[in-house]
Design an enzyme around this catalytic site. Structure first.
Site, mmCIF file in Angstrom:
data_model
loop_
_atom_site.group_PDB
_atom_site.id
_atom_site.type_symbol
_atom_site.label_atom_id
_atom_site.label_comp_id
_atom_site.label_asym_id
_atom_site.label_seq_id
_atom_site.Cartn_x
_atom_site.Cartn_y
_atom_site.Cartn_z
ATOM 1 N N GLU A 211 0.737 -1.532 0.351
ATOM 2 C CA GLU A 211 0.351 0.174 0.101
ATOM 3 C C GLU A 211 0.759 1.278 0.409
ATOM 4 O OE1 GLU A 211 -3.555 2.636 2.631
ATOM 5 O OE2 GLU A 211 -2.268 1.191 3.983
ATOM 6 N N LYS B 173 -10.057 1.828 -0.979
ATOM 7 C CA LYS B 173 -9.439 1.584 0.253
ATOM 8 C C LYS B 173 -11.417 1.992 0.296
ATOM 9 C CE LYS B 173 -6.961 1.603 4.047
ATOM 10 N NZ LYS B 173 -6.153 2.341 4.431
ATOM 11 N N CYS C 288 -4.996 -2.891 3.182
ATOM 12 C CA CYS C 288 -5.022 -2.330 4.767
ATOM 13 C C CYS C 288 -5.681 -2.655 5.785
ATOM 14 C CB CYS C 288 -4.029 -1.189 5.209
ATOM 15 S SG CYS C 288 -3.325 -1.187 6.261
#
Length: 521
Positions: free
Chosen positions: A274, A349, A383
């Site tokens: 990331e 995300k 993440c």
């Protein structure tokens, strides 16, 4: 003057359309031109030969298109193996290119020809064509592939080296031959040297190699009996060291190194961490984090161009970590999937950490995606998203088999949250999960100055998988790439017959995970 809102980037503008398909008679003019370009001075196929190949064994004739242009091709037929067959005589074995001696149930594939446009060499196009041949053999139970390989580099060494000496030096990597080197790299074993194979081939001085690839998926005990079914997929996870770079070219060089490694190891997927592109901030003027993140987004077109080119050239599907992009004046953290056929997709995300909101002003996306690839269905969770089990339930319901988690954490505590939750996702959904993070430091780059990582490839916890559910892992905070094969067939069996079957045993009569479109997972 205020700038107009920035719309989402049209990814199709950065795509390279690469396609491996069966040759057709309509391709004759393009194949004819390709032969003249690849083999000047040698007689090209006639339309009658191409038509005969198409009529007799269409599955054995393949082309590679790049953006609609034919840039590579291969031709083959099937025969029954015979030690006394004159493999050394191209005209007899290939019926002078008409392949009327083709045997539909033959146990041996004979490669007649393979060619790659010189302008497109270095893109591993021959590997794609060899893989197409191998796939046919595995599916149809063909025992081997035999080829007579040209030696186009030999004429430059003919005065100093005998043919067998030249071959020995190519195999030992002391010399490079554009054909033999590629064939050895694609799993072919040298069986002999053939003189007078193609007398018109002046580059090879008429010589050719006799090479063989054996289909190891067939048992020797019984004809056409397949071994245990496996679906191996090779995954690479990059543990990327953040360091100061002087410009975008230095960043691209560091990145290309890892993709080159993945190509050499025949990886199907390569996962970057990331926001590893925050490395680019190291050569930009210092500014407040929110402004810096938006300035970083200006590199999005160059990042897309770089990774699309690398995915195609190194024949590897790349999950390009994640990168900041601006859409409609909002800043998003987006993971891009760069397929090796040149197409691109994105996963936003969805869950934004307090730090991302505070420092950079990142907005969350609103869609869980599952992507089709040439190695099955995959999902990407950036993440923090891995710490919300609902997302993986939705992905599993849509058929995902591998979950990729690019992460970027500054402390071991943060890393362990991602690692622990990713292992839980393996157990809950019978996934394989690959995680990759950044290590190293970026002095004076706020909110990206220190990093902690231990990249890994994780499995469910059951007797048929690795001990502790860890297929492979890196040492903490050492720049490297972890490479491991996972078996999708083993995963399927585990979902149906595992010691526990978490996904199948959900109490959907008591609870369910719902999506905004009303679907249940």
């Amino acid at each position: 003057m205020p700038q107009p809102p920035q719309l989402p980037i049209d990814l199709s503008e950065f795509e390279t359309k690469l396609r491996v398909r069966q040759m057709t008679l309509e391709d004759f003019d393009a194949v004819f031109a390709l032969q003249q370009k690849c083999f000047p001075g040698m007689p090209p196929w006639t339309k009658e030969q191409i038509a005969s190949q198409q009529q007799i064994f269409p599955e054995g004739q393949q082309v590679v298109e790049v953006d609609g242009e034919i840039v590579a091709s291969s031709s083959s037929l099937l025969l029954d193996y015979d030690d006394d067959l004159e493999w050394h005589d191209w005209k007899k074995t290939a019926d002078s290119g008409f392949i009327r001696n083709h045997r539909p149930n033959g146990d041996t594939m004979y490669g007649i020809e393979m060619m790659v446009d010189p302008d497109y060499r270095g893109m591993r196009l021959s590997r794609r064509l060899y893989n197409a041949r191998k796939d046919y053999c595995r599916i149809h139970g063909v025992r081997r592939i035999i080829i007579g390989g040209r030696l186009p580099g030999y004429h430059r060494h003919a005065e100093a080296l005998k043919p067998h000496d030249y071959i020995d030096r190519v195999i030992s990597k002391a010399l490079y031959d554009q054909v033999l080197t590629a064939q050895i790299a694609n799993g072919f074993a040298l069986q002999g040297l053939i003189p007078d194979y193609l007398p018109s081939d002046e580059e090879s001085c008429g010589y050719a190699t006799f090479l063989e690839w054996k289909n190891l998926d067939i048992s020797k005990k019984a004809p056409r009996k397949f071994r245990r079914s496996v679906q191996p997929v090779r995954i690479g996870a990059v543990q990327y060291q953040m360091r100061t770079v002087a410009n975008f070219e230095e960043f691209a060089k560091q990145t290309r190194y890892f993709v080159d490694v993945a190509g050499d190891y025949n990886c199907d997927f390569l996962l970057f961490p990331e926001l590893f592109t925050t490395q680019l901030l190291s050569f930009m003027p210092p500014q407040r984090p929110g402004s810096a993140a938006r300035a970083l987004a200006e590199f999005t077109p160059r990042v897309l161009e770089l990774f699309t080119e690398m995915a195609v050239s190194f024949n590897c599907n790349i999950i390009g970590g994640s990168h900041f992009s601006i859409e409609n004046d909002a800043l998003y953290n987006i993971a891009y999937l760069f397929r090796r056929d040149g197409t691109i997709e994105r996963q936003y995300k969805l869950h934004i950490t307090p730090s991302e909101r505070k420092w950079w002003g990142v907005a969350g996306g609103d869609e869980v995606k599952v992507f089709d690839t040439d190695c099955g269905k995959i999902a990407i969770q950036v993440c923090y998203d891995s710490e919300f089990p609902e997302l993986s339930r939705i992905a599993a319901a849509q058929g995902a088999q591998i979950l990729f988690v690019p992460y970027n954490t500054d402390t071991r505590h943060g890393y362990l949250r991602v690692r622990t939750c990713s292992q839980a996702r393996c157990i809950e959904n019978h996934f394989y999960v690959a995680i990759a993070g950044c290590t190293g430091n970026l002095p004076f780059v706020e909110n990206a100055d220190i990093h902690y990582a231990q990249s890994a490839i994780l499995t469910p916890n059951d007797v048929m998988f690795a001990r502790d559910g860890i297929a492979a892992e890196a040492n903490p905070n050492i720049e490297t790439v972890v490479i491991h094969d996972v078996d999708l067939e083993l995963l399927r069996r585990h979902r149906e017959q595992g010691t526990v079957q978490n996904y199948n045993d959900r109490r959907t009569d008591l609870y369910h995970v719902g999506t905004t479109d009303g679907n249940k997972a």
